[in-house]
Design a protein around this motif. Structure first.
Motif, PDB file in Angstrom:
ATOM      1  N   THR A 149     -24.376  -8.298  13.305  1.00  9.78           N
ATOM      2  CA  THR A 149     -25.266  -7.280  13.859  1.00  9.78           C
ATOM      3  C   THR A 149     -24.567  -6.611  15.042  1.00  9.78           C
ATOM      4  OG1 THR A 149     -26.345  -8.684  15.521  1.00  9.78           O
ATOM      5  CG2 THR A 149     -27.194  -8.803  13.266  1.00  9.78           C
ATOM      6  N   GLY A 150     -25.300  -5.777  15.735  1.00  8.04           N
ATOM      7  CA  GLY A 150     -24.753  -5.136  16.920  1.00  8.04           C
ATOM      8  C   GLY A 150     -24.494  -6.098  18.053  1.00  8.04           C
ATOM      9  N   GLN A 151     -24.944  -7.343  17.938  1.00  7.48           N
ATOM     10  CA  GLN A 151     -24.720  -8.355  18.976  1.00  7.48           C
ATOM     11  C   GLN A 151     -23.614  -9.334  18.609  1.00  7.48           C
ATOM     12  OE1 GLN A 151     -28.998  -9.506  19.138  1.00  7.48           O
ATOM     13  NE2 GLN A 151     -28.857  -9.074  21.343  1.00  7.48           N
ATOM     14  N   GLY A 152     -22.990  -9.162  17.446  1.00  5.60           N
ATOM     15  CA  GLY A 152     -21.898 -10.043  17.060  1.00  5.60           C
ATOM     16  C   GLY A 152     -22.098 -10.633  15.676  1.00  5.60           C
ATOM     17  N   SER A 153     -21.252 -11.614  15.340  1.00  3.66           N
ATOM     18  CA  SER A 153     -21.326 -12.297  14.052  1.00  3.66           C
ATOM     19  C   SER A 153     -21.935 -13.681  14.233  1.00  3.66           C
ATOM     20  CB  SER A 153     -19.929 -12.422  13.431  1.00  3.66           C
ATOM     21  OG  SER A 153     -19.401 -11.141  13.124  1.00  3.66           O
ATOM     22  N   PHE A 154     -22.765 -14.082  13.270  1.00  3.67           N
ATOM     23  CA  PHE A 154     -23.497 -15.344  13.375  1.00  3.67           C
ATOM     24  C   PHE A 154     -23.389 -16.108  12.058  1.00  3.67           C
ATOM     25  CE2 PHE A 154     -25.460 -12.048  15.932  1.00  3.67           C
ATOM     26  CZ  PHE A 154     -25.463 -12.625  17.200  1.00  3.67           C
ATOM     27  N   HIS A 155     -23.339 -17.414  12.192  1.00  4.89           N
ATOM     28  CA  HIS A 155     -23.242 -18.278  11.022  1.00  4.89           C
ATOM     29  C   HIS A 155     -24.485 -19.157  10.945  1.00  4.89           C
ATOM     30  CE1 HIS A 155     -22.008 -21.719   8.507  1.00  4.89           C
ATOM     31  NE2 HIS A 155     -21.226 -20.837   7.909  1.00  4.89           N
ATOM     32  N   TYR A 156     -25.095 -19.161   9.755  1.00  5.24           N
ATOM     33  CA  TYR A 156     -26.246 -20.025   9.500  1.00  5.24           C
ATOM     34  C   TYR A 156     -25.878 -21.012   8.394  1.00  5.24           C
ATOM     35  CZ  TYR A 156     -29.351 -16.805  12.078  1.00  5.24           C
ATOM     36  OH  TYR A 156     -29.963 -16.034  13.050  1.00  5.24           O
ATOM     37  N   THR A 157     -26.483 -22.181   8.442  1.00  2.90           N
ATOM     38  CA  THR A 157     -26.277 -23.199   7.411  1.00  2.90           C
ATOM     39  C   THR A 157     -27.602 -23.516   6.741  1.00  2.90           C
ATOM     40  OG1 THR A 157     -24.429 -24.189   8.633  1.00  2.90           O
ATOM     41  CG2 THR A 157     -25.456 -25.520   6.921  1.00  2.90           C
ATOM     42  N   VAL A 158     -27.633 -23.371   5.419  1.00  3.83           N
ATOM     43  CA  VAL A 158     -28.855 -23.640   4.657  1.00  3.83           C
ATOM     44  C   VAL A 158     -29.253 -25.103   4.816  1.00  3.83           C
ATOM     45  CG1 VAL A 158     -29.864 -23.739   2.343  1.00  3.83           C
ATOM     46  CG2 VAL A 158     -28.378 -21.822   2.983  1.00  3.83           C
ATOM     47  N   ASN A 159     -30.541 -25.337   5.096  1.00  2.00           N
ATOM     48  CA  ASN A 159     -30.992 -26.721   5.275  1.00  2.00           C
ATOM     49  C   ASN A 159     -32.369 -26.994   4.689  1.00  2.00           C
ATOM     50  OD1 ASN A 159     -32.420 -25.222   7.259  1.00  2.00           O
ATOM     51  ND2 ASN A 159     -32.806 -27.115   8.406  1.00  2.00           N
ATOM     52  N   ALA A 160     -33.033 -25.965   4.124  1.00  2.00           N
ATOM     53  CA  ALA A 160     -34.385 -26.187   3.623  1.00  2.00           C
ATOM     54  C   ALA A 160     -34.729 -25.143   2.566  1.00  2.00           C
ATOM     55  CB  ALA A 160     -35.399 -26.122   4.771  1.00  2.00           C
ATOM     56  N   SER A 161     -35.737 -25.473   1.781  1.00  2.00           N
ATOM     57  CA  SER A 161     -36.230 -24.525   0.772  1.00  2.00           C
ATOM     58  C   SER A 161     -37.730 -24.719   0.616  1.00  2.00           C
ATOM     59  CB  SER A 161     -35.523 -24.734  -0.565  1.00  2.00           C
ATOM     60  OG  SER A 161     -35.779 -26.029  -1.076  1.00  2.00           O
ATOM     61  N   GLY A 162     -38.388 -23.723   0.011  1.00  2.00           N
ATOM     62  CA  GLY A 162     -39.825 -23.798  -0.194  1.00  2.00           C
ATOM     63  C   GLY A 162     -40.274 -22.686  -1.110  1.00  2.00           C
ATOM     64  N   ASP A 163     -41.582 -22.495  -1.177  1.00  2.00           N
ATOM     65  CA  ASP A 163     -42.132 -21.410  -1.980  1.00  2.00           C
ATOM     66  C   ASP A 163     -43.442 -20.962  -1.355  1.00  2.00           C
ATOM     67  OD1 ASP A 163     -44.200 -23.205  -2.886  1.00  2.00           O
ATOM     68  OD2 ASP A 163     -42.805 -23.956  -4.407  1.00  2.00           O
ATOM     69  N   GLY A 164     -44.146 -20.076  -2.069  1.00  2.00           N
ATOM     70  CA  GLY A 164     -45.377 -19.533  -1.510  1.00  2.00           C
ATOM     71  C   GLY A 164     -46.436 -20.573  -1.232  1.00  2.00           C
ATOM     72  N   ASP A 165     -46.453 -21.640  -2.011  1.00  2.00           N
ATOM     73  CA  ASP A 165     -47.436 -22.707  -1.815  1.00  2.00           C
ATOM     74  C   ASP A 165     -46.947 -23.815  -0.894  1.00  2.00           C
ATOM     75  OD1 ASP A 165     -49.267 -21.470  -3.563  1.00  2.00           O
ATOM     76  OD2 ASP A 165     -48.247 -22.352  -5.300  1.00  2.00           O
ATOM     77  N   HIS A 166     -45.652 -23.879  -0.667  1.00  2.00           N
ATOM     78  CA  HIS A 166     -45.069 -24.934   0.170  1.00  2.00           C
ATOM     79  C   HIS A 166     -44.102 -24.299   1.179  1.00  2.00           C
ATOM     80  CE1 HIS A 166     -46.108 -26.720  -3.761  1.00  2.00           C
ATOM     81  NE2 HIS A 166     -46.547 -27.737  -3.025  1.00  2.00           N
ATOM     82  N   PRO A 167     -44.626 -23.760   2.274  1.00  2.00           N
ATOM     83  CA  PRO A 167     -43.774 -23.111   3.277  1.00  2.00           C
ATOM     84  C   PRO A 167     -42.735 -24.072   3.855  1.00  2.00           C
ATOM     85  CG  PRO A 167     -46.103 -22.658   3.675  1.00  2.00           C
ATOM     86  CD  PRO A 167     -46.039 -23.739   2.644  1.00  2.00           C
ATOM     87  N   ILE A 168     -41.670 -23.491   4.364  1.00  2.00           N
ATOM     88  CA  ILE A 168     -40.612 -24.295   4.974  1.00  2.00           C
ATOM     89  C   ILE A 168     -41.108 -24.881   6.288  1.00  2.00           C
ATOM     90  CG2 ILE A 168     -38.331 -24.182   6.044  1.00  2.00           C
ATOM     91  CD1 ILE A 168     -37.631 -21.993   4.025  1.00  2.00           C
ATOM     92  N   LYS A 169     -40.857 -26.163   6.471  1.00  2.44           N
ATOM     93  CA  LYS A 169     -41.202 -26.846   7.717  1.00  2.44           C
ATOM     94  C   LYS A 169     -39.916 -27.269   8.405  1.00  2.44           C
ATOM     95  CE  LYS A 169     -45.653 -28.545   5.978  1.00  2.44           C
ATOM     96  NZ  LYS A 169     -46.496 -29.737   5.704  1.00  2.44           N
ATOM     97  N   ASP A 170     -39.609 -26.581   9.483  1.00  3.40           N
ATOM     98  CA  ASP A 170     -38.373 -26.858  10.212  1.00  3.40           C
ATOM     99  C   ASP A 170     -38.652 -26.618  11.689  1.00  3.40           C
ATOM    100  OD1 ASP A 170     -35.847 -27.210  11.174  1.00  3.40           O
ATOM    101  OD2 ASP A 170     -34.893 -25.716   9.893  1.00  3.40           O
ATOM    102  N   SER A 171     -38.316 -27.580  12.530  1.00  5.02           N
ATOM    103  CA  SER A 171     -38.597 -27.482  13.958  1.00  5.02           C
ATOM    104  C   SER A 171     -37.487 -26.793  14.735  1.00  5.02           C
ATOM    105  CB  SER A 171     -38.829 -28.888  14.537  1.00  5.02           C
ATOM    106  OG  SER A 171     -37.666 -29.699  14.327  1.00  5.02           O
ATOM    107  N   ALA A 172     -36.390 -26.424  14.062  1.00  5.64           N
ATOM    108  CA  ALA A 172     -35.294 -25.761  14.778  1.00  5.64           C
ATOM    109  C   ALA A 172     -35.784 -24.440  15.355  1.00  5.64           C
ATOM    110  CB  ALA A 172     -34.120 -25.525  13.837  1.00  5.64           C
TER     111      ALA A 172
END
Length: 293
Positions: free
Chosen positions: A161-184
């Motif tokens: 983005t205009g603020q730089g480059s960022f790296h994310y690591t996939v750690n969770a999955s879900g769907d419309g009935d089971h939202p992602i629960k992550d405290s990060a």
């Protein structure tokens, strides 16, 4: 009892009526056949647009947006906060999906996602503190998130983005009935449809930001109903009706011109206009489908 004598005039009238009645039935049948044929051609044309030509349309938008954003990044003028609807916002790379240098635009309504992946306007930008949400289509308009459900924990996601480059690591999955629960506190959520037909739910992939976030931009605007997952742009209905009426009028005009002028010349003159009108009709019809389709 004597039978009535049939005069030549009465006989001729009865014969003409007998001939005329099958002729009317034949014309009605021919009219129905033409109506069914035209409807089939229109529907097949829409399918061809949706599953073929829409990808070319998205690729054209992506090429233009990439050139614009690259220039903005070079001049340090790329958006770092709320921006105009459909404006290029970030460059997204997901190697596990084979997605490289996809331009993310601002907004997630149906027309925004015709241009490529979209950033939900009421969430922070990728790389900022909080949860950033990106939508992408699963089937039409290039289908940038078609294989999203195949991402696994540990897969990497790169965003610039205009603020730089960022790296994310996939750690969770879900769907419309089971939202992602992550405290990060600093996360990215990718959203797409759950079906290559007409989606009825969503596929969600969560990823954590590796490293420290950049400062927040300006306050985020509220999301409109058309920005939510599976929303249809009902505002496109009136435009669809107007473009369809214009198409019908041009078809009638082309038919009249073909009857009173050279047929080949008439079709040649009207073909570009008809093609443009069909494109407008199909584009507005596509906007009525779920935005992540």
């Amino acid at each position: 009892m004597t039978k009535p004598v049939e005069t030549p005039v009465a006989t001729a009238a009865a014969t003409a009526a007998a001939v005329r009645e099958p002729g009317r039935g034949r014309r009605r049948l021919l009219g129905v056949a033409w109506s069914v044929t035209i409807a089939a051609v229109v529907l097949l044309g829409f399918a061809g647009y949706l599953f073929g030509l829409s990808g070319l349309q998205e690729a054209r938008h992506q090429s233009t947006a990439y050139a614009t954003l690259r220039d903005q990044l070079g001049k340090a003028t790329a958006p770092t906060g709320p921006t105009t609807d459909g404006a290029p916002l970030a460059v997204l790379d997901i190697p596990a999906l084979g997605l490289h240098q996809a331009v993310v635009v601002e907004g997630t309504n149906g027309r925004d996602l015709m241009r490529g992946p979209g950033h939900r306007r009421d969430t922070v930008l990728p790389g900022q503190p909080g949860v950033a949400v990106l939508f992408g289509r699963s089937t039409a308009f290039g289908a940038p998130f078609a294989g999203l459900a195949g991402l696994r924990p540990g897969d990497g996601i790169e965003i610039t983005t205009g603020q730089g480059s960022f790296h994310y690591t996939v750690n969770a999955s879900g769907d419309g009935d089971h939202p992602i629960k992550d405290s990060a506190p600093n996360r990215l959520v990718l959203v797409t449809g759950d079906s290559s037909w007409i989606p009825t739910s969503t596929v969600l992939i969560g990823a954590r930001l590796d490293g420290d976030p950049q400062p927040l931009g300006a306050r985020r605007p509220a999301a409109a109903p058309t920005d939510k997952a599976l929303a249809a742009d009902k505002g496109a209905l009136s435009a669809l009706q107007l473009w369809s009426l214009a198409l019908l009028l041009v078809v009638v005009a082309a038919g009249l011109a073909a009857r009173h002028w050279r047929r080949s010349a008439s079709y040649l003159c009207f073909a570009p206009v008809l093609a443009a009108l069909f494109w407008a009709v199909y584009e507005n019809a596509a906007a009525l489908l779920p935005n992540i389709y």
